[in-house]
Scaffold this active site. Structure first.
Site, PDB file in Angstrom:
ATOM      1  CE  LYS A   1      -2.369   1.506   3.833  1.00  0.00           C
ATOM      2  NZ  LYS A   1      -2.251   2.960   3.992  1.00  0.00           N
TER       3      LYS A   1
ATOM      4  CG  ASP B   1      -4.722   4.528   1.810  1.00  0.00           C
ATOM      5  OD1 ASP B   1      -5.848   5.021   1.632  1.00  0.00           O
ATOM      6  OD2 ASP B   1      -4.220   4.339   2.937  1.00  0.00           O
TER       7      ASP B   1
ATOM      8  CE  LYS C   1      -7.737   6.934   4.067  1.00  0.00           C
ATOM      9  NZ  LYS C   1      -6.320   6.583   3.997  1.00  0.00           N
TER      10      LYS C   1
ATOM     11  CG  HIS D   1     -14.392  13.653  -0.663  1.00  0.00           C
ATOM     12  ND1 HIS D   1     -14.725  13.597   0.666  1.00  0.00           N
ATOM     13  CD2 HIS D   1     -15.494  14.101  -1.299  1.00  0.00           C
ATOM     14  CE1 HIS D   1     -15.979  13.998   0.832  1.00  0.00           C
ATOM     15  NE2 HIS D   1     -16.462  14.318  -0.359  1.00  0.00           N
ATOM     16  CG  ASP D   2     -12.312  17.564  -6.245  1.00  0.00           C
ATOM     17  OD1 ASP D   2     -13.272  18.316  -6.546  1.00  0.00           O
ATOM     18  OD2 ASP D   2     -11.155  17.966  -6.119  1.00  0.00           O
TER      19      ASP D   2
ATOM     20  CG  ASN E   1     -15.059  16.257 -15.253  1.00  0.00           C
ATOM     21  OD1 ASN E   1     -15.077  15.323 -16.053  1.00  0.00           O
ATOM     22  ND2 ASN E   1     -14.343  17.356 -15.451  1.00  0.00           N
TER      23      ASN E   1
ATOM     24  CB  THR F   1     -10.830   4.504  12.501  1.00  0.00           C
ATOM     25  OG1 THR F   1      -9.598   4.768  11.844  1.00  0.00           O
ATOM     26  CG2 THR F   1     -11.459   3.264  11.943  1.00  0.00           C
TER      27      THR F   1
ATOM     28  CD  GLN G   1      -4.346   0.916  13.949  1.00  0.00           C
ATOM     29  OE1 GLN G   1      -5.453   1.345  14.273  1.00  0.00           O
ATOM     30  NE2 GLN G   1      -3.913   0.910  12.707  1.00  0.00           N
TER      31      GLN G   1
ATOM     32  NE  ARG H   1       2.356   1.664  13.314  1.00  0.00           N
ATOM     33  CZ  ARG H   1       1.539   2.411  14.033  1.00  0.00           C
ATOM     34  NH1 ARG H   1       2.042   3.256  14.910  1.00  0.00           N
ATOM     35  NH2 ARG H   1       0.233   2.327  13.885  1.00  0.00           N
TER      36      ARG H   1
HETATM   37  O1  C5P Z   1       1.262   0.297  11.319  1.00  0.00           O
HETATM   38  P1  C5P Z   1      -0.167  -0.134  11.230  1.00  0.00           P
HETATM   39  O2  C5P Z   1      -0.354  -1.631  11.033  1.00  0.00           O
HETATM   40  O3  C5P Z   1      -1.020   0.423  12.333  1.00  0.00           O
HETATM   41  O4  C5P Z   1      -0.644   0.535   9.853  1.00  0.00           O
HETATM   42  C1  C5P Z   1      -1.967   0.430   9.387  1.00  0.00           C
HETATM   43  C2  C5P Z   1      -2.124   1.121   8.068  1.00  0.00           C
HETATM   44  O5  C5P Z   1      -3.499   1.151   7.753  1.00  0.00           O
HETATM   45  C3  C5P Z   1      -1.642   2.574   8.047  1.00  0.00           C
HETATM   46  O6  C5P Z   1      -1.202   2.870   6.718  1.00  0.00           O
HETATM   47  C4  C5P Z   1      -2.914   3.338   8.380  1.00  0.00           C
HETATM   48  O7  C5P Z   1      -2.909   4.640   7.872  1.00  0.00           O
HETATM   49  C5  C5P Z   1      -3.976   2.487   7.678  1.00  0.00           C
HETATM   50  N1  C5P Z   1      -5.321   2.633   8.221  1.00  0.00           N
HETATM   51  C6  C5P Z   1      -5.637   2.360   9.549  1.00  0.00           C
HETATM   52  N2  C5P Z   1      -6.918   2.513  10.001  1.00  0.00           N
HETATM   53  C7  C5P Z   1      -7.872   2.916   9.172  1.00  0.00           C
HETATM   54  C8  C5P Z   1      -7.586   3.191   7.837  1.00  0.00           C
HETATM   55  C9  C5P Z   1      -6.279   3.040   7.402  1.00  0.00           C
HETATM   56  O8  C5P Z   1      -4.768   1.962  10.308  1.00  0.00           O
HETATM   57  N3  C5P Z   1      -9.106   3.000   9.614  1.00  0.00           N
END
Ligand code: C5P
Length: 235
Positions: free
Chosen positions: A34, A61, A63, A65-66, A69, A121, A192, A213
């Site tokens: 990604k 990734d 994302k 949003h516009d 067109n 999130t 997280q 990570r």
């Molecule tokens: O390092 P880690 O496993 O937490 O990375 C998760 C990846 O998923 C990061 O690129 C993060 O931006 C993305 N992501 C996330 N939660 C979301 C959407 C995307 O952790 N809801």
């Protein structure tokens, strides 16, 4: 559709990305990766071309949003880069999502998968109600945005593995769930909050896990990646 592990290349420069990917040189299975906004804005299309040249599938990734067109034309650019998966904000509406699909579709009829972000999130219910003036409960809003994405013809959504089952029941079992928030059961969660192991994500019905990570910061990233694959893809 086969399950796969997507490694989040959350590095600030192409140099660091390639130093990381070099570790996978001898691997038969080239990881699906990604590329997010930070790397794309820093290094542009060149980094995508080089990662593709090395044989990796790429989830861009970005994302989008516009207006429809602009999204259509921008998606055509990403599709020409031979991306394998792209995404956008479902909040842009059904017309925007349909336009995105048109833009992604190549002359030969192929296109990258298109995945929607429902509510970030980082957006809690309180912010949704007070700032965004969306009165419905967060979980209902997420499912409504997911069903809009399905209605527009998209392939799936980014969501928590804990929501995968619900998304499948609302949008169909073939509607893809791409799920971050993955940690091994013997590791720390980092920033997280609600995390799931690769094995649990499989059990919950995720189609793709996005792992950053736990692989990129591992002492042995190749071993960590293989562990994800064996827990998630091979069961
Ligand atoms: O390092 P880690 O496993 O937490 O990375 C998760 C990846 O998923 C990061 O690129 C993060 O931006 C993305 N992501 C996330 N939660 C979301 C959407 C995307 O952790 N809801």
């Amino acid at each position: 559709m086969g399950k796969d592990v997507i490694i989040a290349l959350d590095f600030p420069s192409a140099q660091e990305v390639f130093a990381f990917l070099d570790k996978f040189d001898g691997e038969q299975r080239k990881p699906f990766v990604k590329i997010g906004m930070e790397l794309f804005y820093a290094e542009g299309a060149a980094v995508v071309r080089e990662v593709k040249r090395r044989g990796h599938k790429v989830f861009l990734d970005l994302k989008l949003h516009d207006i429809p067109n602009t999204v259509k034309r921008s998606m055509a650019v990403l599709s020409a880069l031979d991306a394998d998966m792209c995404n956008l904000h479902a909040g842009g509406g059904i017309a925007m999502m349909k336009a995105a699909l048109e833009g992604l579709t190549r002359a030969d009829g192929t296109r990258p998968l298109l995945i929607a972000v429902t509510q970030l999130t980082s957006t809690g219910e309180e912010v949704m109600h007070r700032e965004l003036w969306i009165d419905r409960p967060l979980d209902q809003t997420v499912m409504h945005y997911a069903s809009n994405a399905a209605l527009a013809g998209l392939d799936g959504v980014v969501c928590s593995p804990l929501e995968a089952d619900k998304v499948h029941s609302v949008c169909g079992k073939d509607f893809l769930t791409v799920t971050p928030g993955i940690r091994f059961d013997d590791a720390s969660k980092g920033d997280q909050v609600r995390v799931t192991t690769p094995a649990k994500a499989r059990e919950l019905g995720s189609d793709y896990i996005v792992v950053g990570r736990p692989v990129t910061a591992a002492a042995d990233p190749v071993a960590a990646y293989r562990r994800c694959v064996s827990e998630f893809c091979d069961g």
